[in-house]
Design an enzyme around this catalytic site. Structure first.
Site, PDB file in Angstrom:
ATOM      1  N   GLU A  41      36.148  40.324  54.412  1.00  0.00           N
ATOM      2  CA  GLU A  41      34.950  41.167  54.473  1.00  0.00           C
ATOM      3  C   GLU A  41      33.705  40.273  54.464  1.00  0.00           C
ATOM      4  O   GLU A  41      32.704  40.588  55.077  1.00  0.00           O
ATOM      5  CB  GLU A  41      34.930  42.123  53.270  1.00  0.00           C
ATOM      6  CG  GLU A  41      33.858  43.197  53.353  1.00  0.00           C
ATOM      7  CD  GLU A  41      33.722  44.030  52.089  1.00  0.00           C
ATOM      8  OE1 GLU A  41      34.373  43.707  51.080  1.00  0.00           O
ATOM      9  OE2 GLU A  41      32.944  44.988  52.114  1.00  0.00           O
ATOM     10  N   ARG A  66      42.770  37.032  42.254  1.00  0.00           N
ATOM     11  CA  ARG A  66      42.827  38.260  41.446  1.00  0.00           C
ATOM     12  C   ARG A  66      44.175  38.956  41.549  1.00  0.00           C
ATOM     13  O   ARG A  66      44.552  39.705  40.643  1.00  0.00           O
ATOM     14  CB  ARG A  66      41.674  39.191  41.830  1.00  0.00           C
ATOM     15  CG  ARG A  66      40.355  38.735  41.247  1.00  0.00           C
ATOM     16  CD  ARG A  66      39.209  39.583  41.733  1.00  0.00           C
ATOM     17  NE  ARG A  66      38.557  39.025  42.892  1.00  0.00           N
ATOM     18  CZ  ARG A  66      37.865  39.725  43.781  1.00  0.00           C
ATOM     19  NH1 ARG A  66      37.758  41.027  43.657  1.00  0.00           N
ATOM     20  NH2 ARG A  66      37.285  39.129  44.797  1.00  0.00           N
TER      21      ARG A  66
END
Ligand SMILES: O=P(O)(O)OC[C@H]1O[C@H](OP(=O)(O)OP(=O)(O)O)[C@H](O)[C@@H]1O
Ligand SMILES: Nc1ncnc2[nH]cnc12
Length: 186
Positions: free
Chosen positions: A107, A70
């Site tokens: 994460e 991204r």
């Protein structure tokens, strides 16, 4: 989930904030996923974000490094806007030349990032770009790659910062002290 706060009161940033969708429990239970696809699908909003990032960049940038995948979406148009080259930081096994690699935690998992050793030159001032700062593991590893090649990270730019995950403090431990986030949660 509270709405995201723009770091600046720029209407282009406020418009972008309205086009980021919160998806609960994706890709794993407990993760509030920030979906940027509605923003990318709106050319005016997308261009507005690139313009704000370009206007916020420090002077004298030699290259933009963007993080797969991204980070490519924002980093490549930003490099064109700044008139400098784009250097991809990629997941392993994707770059054909000689690379440096860094392992790190995410994460929701762990990963490796790699960069061509001739992508940037020692002494260059680099703008490091990604869509989102969560724990900071991705950008810390990216910063380490750039530092290992002898270049300087003049600024880190992200569109979204998940402020409660401590990513900004983590970046400081990696020597990344100049961090611009257009939007912060909550
Ligand atoms: O601050 P961190 O905890 O490291 O997390 C942030 C990173 O996680 C996402 O990438 P992801 O690994 O999901 O890959 P993608 O861009 O290919 O979707 C996001 O695009 C950042 O690169
Ligand atoms: N909550 C999140 N939303 C979107 N991308 C992410 N990358 C890491 N955490 C994320």
């Amino acid at each position: 989930m509270e709405p995201m706060k723009p770091e600046t009161s720029d209407p282009r940033v406020e418009h972008a904030a309205s086009l980021i969708r919160n998806v609960p429990d994706f890709p794993k239970p407990g993760i509030q996923f920030k979906d940027i696809t509605p923003l990318l699908g709106d050319s005016g909003a997308f261009e507005g974000v690139i313009d704000v990032l370009a206007e916020s960049a420090p002077a004298g940038i030699d290259a933009v490094c963007g993080v797969e995948s991204r980070g490519f979406l924002f980093g490549a148009p930003l490099a064109l806007r700044l008139g400098v080259g784009f250097v991809p930081i990629r997941k392993p096994g994707k770059l054909p030349g000689t690379v440096v690699e860094e392992h790190f935690d995410l994460e929701y998992g762990s990963s490796v990032l790699a960069m061509h050793i001739d992508g940037i030159q020692a002494g260059q001032r680099v703008l490091l770009v990604d869509d989102l700062l969560a724990t900071g593991g991705t950008l810390c590893a990216s910063g380490k790659l750039i530092h290992r090649l002898g270049a300087e990270v003049a600024q880190v730019q992200v569109v979204i910062e998940l402020a409660d995950l401590g990513g900004r403090a983590n970046l400081a431990t990696c020597g990344l002290n100049e961090v611009l986030a257009l939007l912060q949660t909550p």
